[in-house]
Design an enzyme around this catalytic site. Structure first.
Site, short mmCIF file in Angstrom:
data_model
loop_
_atom_site.label_atom_id
_atom_site.label_comp_id
_atom_site.label_asym_id
_atom_site.label_seq_id
_atom_site.Cartn_x
_atom_site.Cartn_y
_atom_site.Cartn_z
N CYS A 9 -17.32 1.52 -19.96
CA CYS A 9 -18.78 1.27 -19.24
C CYS A 9 -19.61 -0.16 -19.84
O CYS A 9 -20.04 -0.58 -18.95
CB CYS A 9 -19.50 2.50 -19.41
N CYS A 41 -18.70 -2.79 -17.45
CA CYS A 41 -18.55 -2.49 -15.93
C CYS A 41 -19.53 -3.61 -15.40
O CYS A 41 -20.67 -3.65 -15.84
CB CYS A 41 -19.05 -1.21 -15.89
N CYS A 89 -24.99 2.52 -11.99
CA CYS A 89 -24.32 3.88 -12.18
C CYS A 89 -25.23 4.95 -12.65
O CYS A 89 -25.76 4.70 -13.86
CB CYS A 89 -23.38 3.54 -13.43
N GLU A 141 0.80 -1.21 -0.04
CA GLU A 141 -0.05 0.13 0.22
C GLU A 141 0.74 1.21 -0.03
O GLU A 141 0.51 2.20 -0.64
CB GLU A 141 -1.05 -0.07 1.20
N CYS A 149 -13.21 1.66 -14.67
CA CYS A 149 -13.79 2.91 -14.40
C CYS A 149 -12.64 3.97 -14.28
O CYS A 149 -12.16 4.53 -13.65
CB CYS A 149 -14.40 3.03 -13.11
FE1 SF4 Z 1 -17.56 3.75 -14.03
FE2 SF4 Z 1 -20.18 3.95 -14.30
FE3 SF4 Z 1 -19.03 3.35 -16.34
FE4 SF4 Z 1 -19.01 1.60 -14.34
S1 SF4 Z 1 -20.95 2.38 -15.79
S2 SF4 Z 1 -17.19 2.13 -15.86
S3 SF4 Z 1 -18.91 2.89 -12.47
S4 SF4 Z 1 -18.83 5.16 -15.17
#
Ligand code: SF4
Length: 509
Positions: A257, A260, A266, A57, A250
């Site tokens: 997206c 995702c 989101c 970390e 992201c």
């Molecule tokens: Fe990021 Fe939302 Fe796109 Fe997912 S859907 S990558 S959380 S902006």
């Protein structure tokens, strides 16, 4: 304070459950194979596990994963336990850290390790497998009263790494809220959230938070959110998954997206989809829909973008997060001199000096350097540097002997530093006054394995480049001097000419 509008919250328990499940399933399938993850998953000893996570970390603060891996592996090989690190000198730590930047991180890690209880000698007697490595276990010299190290047994924290995020943060220097949360959740399974740059980005997008993400009010909200979301049974994995999502999907500029795992939760993405739908309805002459009751952005919501910087359709989800403008780094100039000599085997050697043990680049080695006042002309720079070198070496240094190599720029986090580089060949064994700072002569190879900053490596490179040019130039001039006039015979003196060459050769009368 009044709770923020629903648009910016996770208030539905079933949504939280689904989000946790989706994120963890994705993480199990897609997580990167990283050495600290392997250690955290396989190390049975809680202290060693916590140490392995802690080192990773600290190294990962401000540094990319790809850069950290090699440093991390070398570090863990050299100091696999807190006990081993506690015995290391700052010099050794700086040597290993050289090139990773933000050197105070390594120093603080070592200082903190010395606070954690460890037994060096006595421990080896009680448990030979815990021997420090310098003691020939199983015969413990401490038990014979011969172990100097045993007098250095540290007991400040009573035998263990702190076991909660709160205690880690309170008791270990350099361990802030984020690092404490990461160590506690990953190593001990404490259900506590973490908020780092990746998590800020993901959460701000998930909940359309557009107010300055570095402001205390927003940061507090994000911590509340992270603590509410963290999975109770797999907190370490959940936190790593959230950070992994920010690092790989992201991402800041072009988030993926479509791939995702939490896109259904989101709100930034939902807003973009709505805008696209409005645009196509408008194209077909349909009336604009009524705004969603969940939409915020009216009045003075503390989590929405400020009225002066409204939503920008061209940015899509990257409207979030927003940060206050970065402070410009301070501009600084330093004169630095590469003092060179031929060592006993003819190899080129350089004089390096150690920086003070506190402040910027604490304890690192560098070429003799001097901070310059603003606005000095080159001649004045040369004069002050010559005076400085004279004071340090105790022998006369003429400003005219300093050779200007050029300027090297290095940007530290908060300083835009220009090094004005000079070189000076010396004869004999010059050292600096040890009362001022330790100094030593090193070969090029030793220089690169010493605790020197990247900036100093750039300085040496500039110097070597210039020397390379000089030597090329020297060779070219030699060739030129040795070149034969056009038309001259290529025949060496004393060689018999062929009849044809004899007839063609120029004659002098
Ligand atoms: Fe990021 Fe939302 Fe796109 Fe997912 S859907 S990558 S959380 S902006």
């Amino acid at each position: 304070p009044a709770p923020p509008p629903a648009q910016h919250l996770f208030s539905d328990p079933s949504e939280i459950d689904t989000l946790r499940g989706n994120l963890l399933a994705w993480y199990d399938k897609s997580k990167r194979d990283l050495p600290w993850r392997t250690l955290a998953a396989t190390e049975p000893d809680a202290d060693r596990r916590a140490y392995a996570v802690w080192v990773s970390e600290i190294m990962l603060q401000q540094t990319q994963v790809a850069t950290v891996i090699d440093y991390y592996n070398r570090w863990m090989q050299k100091w696999p336990t807190l006990q081993a690190l506690a015995q290391a000198s700052l010099e050794e730590v700086n040597e290993l850290w050289a090139g990773l930047g933000y050197y105070s991180r390594g120093k603080r890690l070592q200082e903190a390790a010395r606070k954690v209880p460890w037994c060096w000698g006595v421990g080896a007697f009680l448990d030979p497998s815990a021997a420090c490595g310098s003691v020939l276990a199983p015969v413990c010299l401490a038990s014979l009263g011969l172990c100097a190290a045993a007098t250095r047994v540290v007991t400040e924290l009573g035998g263990q790494m702190p076991r909660t995020a709160e205690e880690l943060q309170k008791l270990l220097p350099g361990v802030g809220r984020y690092t404490a949360g990461a160590i506690a959740s990953i190593s001990y399974g404490q259900a506590t959230g973490v908020v780092d740059g990746n998590v800020i980005r993901v959460l701000c997008r998930l909940r359309c938070i557009g107010a300055d993400s570095s402001s205390p009010a927003v940061i507090d909200r994000l911590w509340d959110m992270a603590n509410a979301l963290v999975d109770r049974s797999r907190p370490g994995d959940f936190n790593q998954a959230l950070m992994e999502l920010g690092a790989t999907v992201c991402v800041p500029k072009a988030p993926l997206c479509g791939e995702c795992p939490v896109r259904q939760h989101c709100r930034a993405r939902r807003r973009v989809e709505k805008e696209l739908a409005f645009a196509s309805q408008k194209l077909f002459g349909k009336p604009a829909p009524v705004p969603d009751v969940e939409d915020c952005g009216f009045g003075d919501c503390p989590l929405c973008p400020p009225a002066t910087e409204p939503w920008d359709s061209s940015l899509g989800v990257t409207n979030f997060p927003r940060k206050a403008a970065k402070k410009q780094p301070r501009v600084a100039r330093t004169a630095t001199c590469v003092l060179e000599r031929r060592g006993c085997h003819g190899a080129l050697e350089y004089l390096i000096v150690q920086r003070p043990s506190s402040g910027l680049l604490a304890g690192l080695w560098e070429f003799p350097s001097l901070a310059l006042a603003q606005g000095l002309q080159e001649e004045q720079q040369r004069e002050v540097l010559a005076d400085h070198l004279q004071a340090c070496t105790g022998r006369p240094v003429a400003a005219g002997d300093l050779r200007l190599i050029g300027e090297v720029i290095h940007v530290f986090s908060h300083i835009h530093q220009t090094y004005v580089v000079y070189s000076l060949p010396l004869d004999g064994d010059v050292t600096l006054d040890p009362a001022l700072s330790p100094s030593r002569w090193v070969t090029e190879e030793e220089f690169h394995t010493s605790a020197v900053s990247t900036a100093m490596k750039k300085v040496l490179k500039a110097c070597e480049k210039q020397h390379g040019k000089d030597s090329d130039h020297g060779k070219a001039s030699k060739r030129k001097r040795g070149a034969k006039p056009q038309g001259a015979s290529s025949t060496r003196p004393g060689t018999q000419l062929s009849l044809r060459a004899f007839l063609q050769a120029p004659t002098s009368l």
